[in-house]
Design a protein around this motif. Sequence first.
Motif, mmCIF file in Angstrom:
data_model
loop_
_atom_site.group_PDB
_atom_site.id
_atom_site.type_symbol
_atom_site.label_atom_id
_atom_site.label_comp_id
_atom_site.label_asym_id
_atom_site.label_seq_id
_atom_site.Cartn_x
_atom_site.Cartn_y
_atom_site.Cartn_z
ATOM 1 N N TYR A 1 0.842 -1.188 0.000
ATOM 2 C CA TYR A 1 0.000 0.000 0.000
ATOM 3 C C TYR A 1 0.886 1.250 0.000
ATOM 4 O O TYR A 1 1.926 1.301 0.659
ATOM 5 N N SER A 2 0.469 2.265 -0.697
ATOM 6 C CA SER A 2 1.225 3.519 -0.737
ATOM 7 C C SER A 2 0.263 4.688 -0.942
ATOM 8 O O SER A 2 -0.857 4.519 -1.438
ATOM 9 N N ALA A 3 0.723 5.860 -0.561
ATOM 10 C CA ALA A 3 -0.089 7.070 -0.700
ATOM 11 C C ALA A 3 0.823 8.280 -0.659
ATOM 12 O O ALA A 3 1.960 8.216 -0.184
ATOM 13 N N PHE A 4 0.314 9.388 -1.157
ATOM 14 C CA PHE A 4 1.057 10.646 -1.043
ATOM 15 C C PHE A 4 0.073 11.780 -0.814
ATOM 16 O O PHE A 4 -1.125 11.674 -1.083
ATOM 17 N N GLY A 5 0.617 12.885 -0.260
ATOM 18 C CA GLY A 5 -0.201 14.056 0.006
ATOM 19 C C GLY A 5 0.635 15.318 -0.121
ATOM 20 O O GLY A 5 1.871 15.273 -0.188
ATOM 21 N N ILE A 6 -0.048 16.445 -0.147
ATOM 22 C CA ILE A 6 0.617 17.734 -0.297
ATOM 23 C C ILE A 6 0.209 18.645 0.850
ATOM 24 O O ILE A 6 -0.970 18.725 1.207
ATOM 25 N N SER B 1 -2.849 14.855 3.509
ATOM 26 C CA SER B 1 -3.690 13.703 3.864
ATOM 27 C C SER B 1 -3.207 12.481 3.097
ATOM 28 O O SER B 1 -2.969 12.554 1.881
ATOM 29 N N LEU B 2 -3.039 11.365 3.802
ATOM 30 C CA LEU B 2 -2.596 10.117 3.198
ATOM 31 C C LEU B 2 -3.631 9.035 3.471
ATOM 32 O O LEU B 2 -4.053 8.836 4.615
ATOM 33 N N LYS B 3 -4.020 8.303 2.416
ATOM 34 C CA LYS B 3 -5.002 7.243 2.589
ATOM 35 C C LYS B 3 -4.381 5.905 2.200
ATOM 36 O O LYS B 3 -4.012 5.660 1.065
ATOM 37 N N LEU B 4 -4.212 5.051 3.221
ATOM 38 C CA LEU B 4 -3.734 3.683 3.026
ATOM 39 C C LEU B 4 -4.893 2.743 3.309
ATOM 40 O O LEU B 4 -5.464 2.769 4.402
ATOM 41 N N LYS B 5 -5.253 1.920 2.339
ATOM 42 C CA LYS B 5 -6.417 1.046 2.481
ATOM 43 C C LYS B 5 -7.663 1.892 2.766
ATOM 44 O O LYS B 5 -8.020 2.765 1.997
ATOM 45 N N GLU B 6 -8.270 1.714 3.933
ATOM 46 C CA GLU B 6 -9.529 2.388 4.220
ATOM 47 C C GLU B 6 -9.352 3.658 5.053
ATOM 48 O O GLU B 6 -10.213 4.527 5.069
ATOM 49 N N GLU B 7 -8.220 3.745 5.790
ATOM 50 C CA GLU B 7 -8.043 4.848 6.725
ATOM 51 C C GLU B 7 -7.310 6.009 6.065
ATOM 52 O O GLU B 7 -6.416 5.815 5.241
ATOM 53 N N THR B 8 -7.672 7.220 6.473
ATOM 54 C CA THR B 8 -7.006 8.428 5.989
ATOM 55 C C THR B 8 -6.303 9.112 7.152
ATOM 56 O O THR B 8 -6.926 9.405 8.176
ATOM 57 N N ASP B 9 -5.010 9.316 6.998
ATOM 58 C CA ASP B 9 -4.233 10.043 8.004
ATOM 59 C C ASP B 9 -4.086 11.497 7.562
ATOM 60 O O ASP B 9 -3.617 11.766 6.447
ATOM 61 N N ARG B 10 -4.487 12.386 8.434
ATOM 62 C CA ARG B 10 -4.403 13.820 8.137
ATOM 63 C C ARG B 10 -3.375 14.448 9.069
ATOM 64 O O ARG B 10 -3.482 14.321 10.286
ATOM 65 N N TYR B 11 -2.374 15.104 8.487
ATOM 66 C CA TYR B 11 -1.327 15.719 9.293
ATOM 67 C C TYR B 11 -1.911 16.819 10.176
ATOM 68 O O TYR B 11 -2.699 17.651 9.699
ATOM 69 N N PRO B 12 -1.527 16.887 11.455
ATOM 70 C CA PRO B 12 -2.070 17.899 12.365
ATOM 71 C C PRO B 12 -1.455 19.271 12.109
ATOM 72 O O PRO B 12 -0.334 19.398 11.619
ATOM 73 N N VAL B 13 -2.192 20.317 12.460
ATOM 74 C CA VAL B 13 -1.672 21.686 12.389
ATOM 75 C C VAL B 13 -0.894 21.961 13.672
ATOM 76 O O VAL B 13 -1.430 21.810 14.771
ATOM 77 N N ASN B 14 0.364 22.349 13.518
ATOM 78 C CA ASN B 14 1.233 22.580 14.668
ATOM 79 C C ASN B 14 1.770 24.006 14.662
ATOM 80 O O ASN B 14 2.047 24.572 13.605
ATOM 81 N N LEU B 15 1.924 24.560 15.850
ATOM 82 C CA LEU B 15 2.524 25.884 16.005
ATOM 83 C C LEU B 15 3.860 25.740 16.729
ATOM 84 O O LEU B 15 3.905 25.250 17.854
ATOM 85 N N LYS B 16 4.935 26.164 16.064
ATOM 86 C CA LYS B 16 6.273 26.124 16.656
ATOM 87 C C LYS B 16 6.778 27.553 16.834
ATOM 88 O O LYS B 16 6.709 28.358 15.907
ATOM 89 N N THR B 17 7.265 27.864 18.025
ATOM 90 C CA THR B 17 7.836 29.187 18.286
ATOM 91 C C THR B 17 9.213 29.027 18.897
ATOM 92 O O THR B 17 9.511 28.010 19.526
ATOM 93 N N GLY B 18 10.044 30.031 18.726
ATOM 94 C CA GLY B 18 11.386 29.956 19.282
ATOM 95 C C GLY B 18 12.005 31.327 19.442
ATOM 96 O O GLY B 18 11.613 32.298 18.794
ATOM 97 N N ALA B 19 12.986 31.413 20.337
ATOM 98 C CA ALA B 19 13.735 32.652 20.564
ATOM 99 C C ALA B 19 15.195 32.295 20.751
ATOM 100 O O ALA B 19 15.530 31.252 21.311
ATOM 101 N N SER B 20 16.073 33.162 20.267
ATOM 102 C CA SER B 20 17.509 32.949 20.459
ATOM 103 C C SER B 20 18.179 34.279 20.740
ATOM 104 O O SER B 20 17.712 35.334 20.304
ATOM 105 N N TYR B 21 19.290 34.212 21.473
ATOM 106 C CA TYR B 21 20.072 35.423 21.757
ATOM 107 C C TYR B 21 21.543 35.066 21.749
ATOM 108 O O TYR B 21 21.959 34.088 22.373
#
Length: 465
Positions: free
Chosen positions: A161-166, A193-213
Amino acid sequence: MRKIAALLIFLYSAAFGFYSQVADGGGLPGEYLNSFSVSARAFGMGKAFTGVANDVYAPYWNPAGIAFLNNSEAGFTLVSLAETRYSFVGCVIPLDLKTGIGISRFGFDSPLAEKTNSVGESLGYYQEKQSSYLISYAEKISDTFSYGLNLKVVFQEIDVYSAFGIGIDAGALISPVNNMRLGAVLQNILPASLKLKEETDRYPVNLKTGASYLFSDIDLLTTVDLSVIDILSFYKMTVRWGIGAEYHLKYWQDIYIRAGIDYKEAAFGAGISVLNVCFDYAVGISTFEVSHRASLTLKLGMPPSQQEKIIQEEKTALVKERAIIKLLSGSEQLFRDGNFTEAKKEVLKITEIDPANTEYKLFLSKVNKYIYGKEADDHYKNALKYMDEDNYDLADTEFKKTIELNPEHVEAKEYLHYNQARRNMSEKKYPEAEEELKTVLKINPANIKAKEALRRLLEVLDLLK
């Protein structure tokens, strides 16, 4: 400002430190794009790189960082972890002084697993593979702000099984003060979103923050990250943090020492840069395992526009340096000839070229001592003459001018109070005169005139009682 920056970074990391006990969100779709580190450098700094993002690995951490790169770079990472092989290969290319692009691939291959039927008979082996291709673009809006985008094409393969998403990521990087950077990335604003067989995996929305000095006087880079995973799912979202530091040693080559800690492990690392090649290594230690990272980064040169800018800056700096040397030389000759005022006028021209120049400041200080020293002495002599003539007001004015020109002139301070004491006595302001004479003796306990005047004044005060 340095103390404020350090405090900000500390509070930023400590505020959510208790989340180290929260589930790390493992098992989410595309997890390898969130919890892994594609470079040994970032891994050795506690995976706190969103506010740094200043190398070829920027697309993974914060694509906005590409806009601040001067050199084209290529990077490679290969890691074997628990029989799973992770790999990264990528390059970034500045197009001009404001924009840059990048292309990179990151993925992993899991170990072979056996397939069996319902009665446990072997049906062969299968393997899981996941990979992500990032096409990145970044643009600098100003010298302190940039934004970046990732077009992300992801693939997943399990057995037959294989799938791709954008998907799309967006990031921003800002430098509010010198040596400080603040970064933010919104991953999967267009979720893959990736669909293998019957299930669809949807990538979660993530917030990343950072500070440097960067503490530039000691070449110490400090950094902290705070990420919220799956921010659209309130009950499932998790918070992750990381904090790290990098110390730059300049010996025969550039050497880097790193340490960091994040929500699940502590890490230590080192790097060495020789010519245009940088090798980085890091080790992570957690409750369950010890992991290693090794990365190789190549600097491939600058775009023509950047080269022209640096050449022009070097030419300008050289012209300024020659002009400063000429002015300093002329000022010193005038000083040797005794033309102190002209020497001062000449050296002050350097402020128009480079106000921060330290050499002219030292020379100016020397010239001022001669100019103001002589002028101060003239005012001091006039003050003593006026005091002997009982012209207290003029004496007071001359003493004050002396001190203004030469704040270290102790005698002028001493006799300023002595002159005021004499004026008070002439006006029969005996208590005020007593205080002035005592001030004189605090400055110079050996002043005979003040001692004698105070003795006579105390006798007068005794008679008046």
